[in-house]
Design an enzyme around this catalytic site. Structure first.
Site, PDB file in Angstrom:
ATOM      1  CB  CYS A  21       0.736 -25.075  -5.728  1.00  0.00           C
ATOM      2  SG  CYS A  21       2.076 -24.192  -6.912  1.00  0.00           S
ATOM      3  CB  CYS A  24      -0.207 -22.482  -9.840  1.00  0.00           C
ATOM      4  SG  CYS A  24       1.463 -23.671 -10.223  1.00  0.00           S
ATOM      5  CB  CYS A 107       1.842 -27.834  -8.096  1.00  0.00           C
ATOM      6  SG  CYS A 107       1.009 -27.040  -9.490  1.00  0.00           S
ATOM      7  CB  CYS A 110       4.369 -25.791 -11.304  1.00  0.00           C
ATOM      8  SG  CYS A 110       4.516 -25.480  -9.523  1.00  0.00           S
ATOM      9  CG  ASP A 300      56.635 -19.451 -40.449  1.00  0.00           C
ATOM     10  OD1 ASP A 300      57.626 -18.713 -41.464  1.00  0.00           O
ATOM     11  OD2 ASP A 300      56.014 -20.064 -39.874  1.00  0.00           O
TER      12      ASP A 300
END
Lengths: 485, 190
Positions: A21, A24, A107, A110, A300
């Site tokens: 793509c 990229c 792509c 990616c 306690d």
């Protein structure tokens, strides 16, 4: 005009023909300008072709998504006649796959992350989930989890491109390639902000996380297990050994030659994009603190808390609302106090996590004051107990009391009784006031706990002693800060 | 000279507040070697001598107490760590805890009587053996044992409660009295 240089030409050619793509491609050409990535894929595709063909309008209109234009292929083959190696390298990347219709080829590097998965339509889908989760927030941090095979595909593509440009005398370092996640955030953050109306801030306490998966290519990582066995040890917790961390480590270790040998030579272009495995929202814990007066708590059940009360803090996990104005907290405080007489709270306020850590540390250092009603086996006179008031900073060695030994480690703790005061009552009773180091077991000091607290009141008075009542007079800690009433 | 009034506690002692007493009599078949297990509500057990044990009868002088129960095993070497008390020696009912030698030559072994992990043995009685005789239920305890969580309910199955113990003690006295009576009778008849 894209900020590409002449040396990028070969890279662009290679990757375009490999169905990579446009975004990229820009990453592999080290384009670092955020705005460039925000252009649409279609536009970028056109610009890339313009770049390859020298100037503006010479090339015929190439539609993004269609197979690489024949013209470009011809150019390739012309160049390749004399250089067979170059040819071979190109063949390593897949050159096939013409998709029917107008479908955009996902792509192969990616897997769609920088394509449809960062466009406004997808962002709107994420925001829809965020809205339905019902959180109040002023900012957010966006975290994305990518499938590990992306690392492998990136690595493979880098090696092939590196090889290619190396022949032209250029170097491509892995660090020269822009990070996929970084670019993804450049594109998506402004879109998220626009849609949700709040800024994206790395320090935000509200997190929106998206997990992507690509089951189709999960097998891409598997060859690494044979190449680097040590990186992929199975453990009880992990579902798959192919975690991002493990894959990253293996890629650092494996030699380039070995990688290319063992990795399937063709980076198969995927049939479809990544899928969203999960979209989740969560908010960091918030903390509310105050002082309480109750018959339970750290003391306690049979010890009464007097004085200012005991500091407490509450952690609210994954709150849908994270800010509460003081007025609202005051109302809450009144509501609690009027609803029951078993417990009262005061100074209710929001605090930070750091303040709580500080408070817990403070607990160790502070002192506490007690008042105890003592019974003695032998008859006593005032003189017999007065000496207790002269003891300053009496050191005790206390083994973990038997009454808590089932849930605490066995240990000997040194604790200090800073001072004592006595009030004689009768032959077998007196009241003992003690100021002790935090963490001192007062009951055990009185009855000795089978001789496991030394010294104890019994050894000091040389008789059997027991405790009938114990009151906490005060806890000497100035936290949380007092509020005006 | 002042006469010191020792007041018997009108309210339960620390031991009776937190513990229930369970007994094992004639441990390992040895007559009257009775043990008392103090069982805390949090499931921890303290191993002590019952008041009927020979060591607690008047005239007995303890010469030596040793936690070395075999060549390889000393209860003093017991070490536990962490909340789950890892590393403690695991004991079965007849596991010996310590050996006590008296000045009259008699030797007694104190046994665990319950299954569980040994947490600690009382080192104070090594320094002062009389503590064992003077305060057998408190400062003179022998050991602290932690039963397995799964077994915490069944731990008392092999033991008898205080009432049953008293019954056994009474019937022992009766038998002794009877025997003494018969002997007298025989003597007087012969």
């Amino acid at each position: 005009m894209l900020p590409l240089k002449e040396k990028d030409r070969r890279v662009v050619q290679m990757l375009l023909s490999a169905r990579c793509c446009p975004r990229c491609i820009l990453r592999f050409c080290s384009v670092g300008i955020q705005a460039t990535y925000r252009l649409s894929c279609k536009e970028l595709f056109t610009e890339l072709h313009k770049f390859l063909n020298g100037d503006e309008d010479k090339s015929k209109e190439v539609e993004y998504g269609q197979p690489p234009c024949k013209k470009m292929r011809l150019q390739d083959s012309e160049k390749n006649d004399s250089d067979s190696e170059q040819n071979g390298a190109v063949k390593l990347l897949s050159n096939e796959c013409v998709l029917p219709g107008d479908e955009v080829q996902t792509c192969s590097v990616c897997l769609g992350i920088l394509q449809d998965l960062c466009e406004m339509d997808f962002v709107k889908k994420v925001c829809g989930e965020v809205d339905s989760a019902g959180y109040h927030f002023n900012n957010l941090v966006f975290s994305v989890s990518l499938p590990p095979q992306l690392l492998v595909r990136e690595h493979a593509t880098w090696l092939l491109v590196k090889q290619e440009v190396g022949q032209l005398g250029n170097i491509l370092m892995k660090d020269d390639i822009l990070q996929l996640k970084e670019v993804y955030k450049w594109i998506t953050h402004p879109l998220l902000s626009e849609e949700l109306g709040v800024p994206v801030d790395g320090k935000s306490l509200f997190e929106v996380s998206v997990v992507f998966a690509h089951p189709e290519t999960d097998g891409d990582c598997h060859f690494l297990a044979t190449a680097c066995r040590e990186c992929f040890r199975p453990t009880k917790n992990k579902q798959s050994v192919f975690t991002r961390m493990a894959v990253m480590k293996a890629l650092e270790k494996i030699k380039d030659g070995d990688f290319l040998q063992q990795f399937p030579h063709q980076l198969e272009p995927p049939k479809r994009s990544c899928v969203v495995q999960e979209i989740q929202c969560s908010h960091n814990s918030i903390y509310v603190a105050g002082l309480n007066f109750s018959s339970s708590g750290r003391e306690d059940v049979d010890v009464r808390a007097l004085g200012n009360g005991r500091p407490f803090a509450i952690e609210l996990l994954n709150p849908r609302r994270a800010s509460f104005p003081p007025k609202e907290l005051k109302e809450l405080q009144q509501k609690i106090n009027s609803s029951t007489d078993k417990i009262q709270v005061r100074d209710l306020q929001m605090v930070t996590r750091e303040a709580i850590v500080h408070m817990k540390e403070g607990e160790e250092e502070k002192t506490k004051s007690y008042s105890a009603l003592i019974w003695t086996e032998k008859a006593i006179t005032k003189n017999d107990i007065d000496f207790l008031q002269d003891l300053q900073d009496l050191k005790l060695d206390q083994k973990t009391p038997l009454r808590v030994l089932h849930r605490r480690p066995l240990a000997v703790r040194t604790r200090v009784i800073h001072s004592m005061r006595v009030e004689y009552i009768d032959l077998h009773h007196f009241r003992l006031y003690l100021k002790t180091q935090a963490g001192t077991y007062v009951k055990e000091f009185v009855h000795g706990d089978f001789g496991r607290t030394k010294p104890n009141l019994g050894t000091l008075l040389n008789m059997t002693t027991d405790i009938l009542e114990l009151d906490v007079e005060s806890v000497d800690v100035d936290w949380p800060p007092k509020l005006d009433e | 000279m002042e006469v010191e009034e020792a007041q018997a506690q009108t309210y339960p002692s620390m031991v009776d507040r937190y513990f229930r007493r369970w007994y094992k009599t004639d441990v390992k078949g040895k007559p009257c070697e009775d043990h008392c297990i103090l069982h805390h509500s949090n499931r921890i057990c303290v191993i002590t001598l019952a008041e009927s044990h020979p060591l607690l009868q008047s005239g007995k002088e303890i010469k030596n107490i040793s936690y070395q129960i075999s060549a390889n095993c000393s209860r003093l070497q017991n070490k536990v760590s962490g909340k789950s008390k890892r590393g403690g020696q695991f004991l079965t009912e007849l596991a010996p805890l310590c050996r006590i030698l008296c000045s009259d030559g008699e030797e007694y072994t104190i046994y665990s009587c319950i299954r569980g992990r040994l947490l600690e043995v009382n080192e104070n009685i090594l320094q002062d053996p009389r503590l064992l005789q003077r305060k057998p239920s408190t400062e003179g305890y022998v050991a602290v044992v932690l039963p397995k969580f799964e077994e915490s309910k069944s731990i008392t199955q092999g033991l008898i409660n205080q009432e049953q113990y008293q019954d056994i003690i009474s019937s022992r006295h009766k038998t002794t009295a009877e025997v003494a009576g018969n002997t007298d009778l025989q003597e007087s008849q012969s």
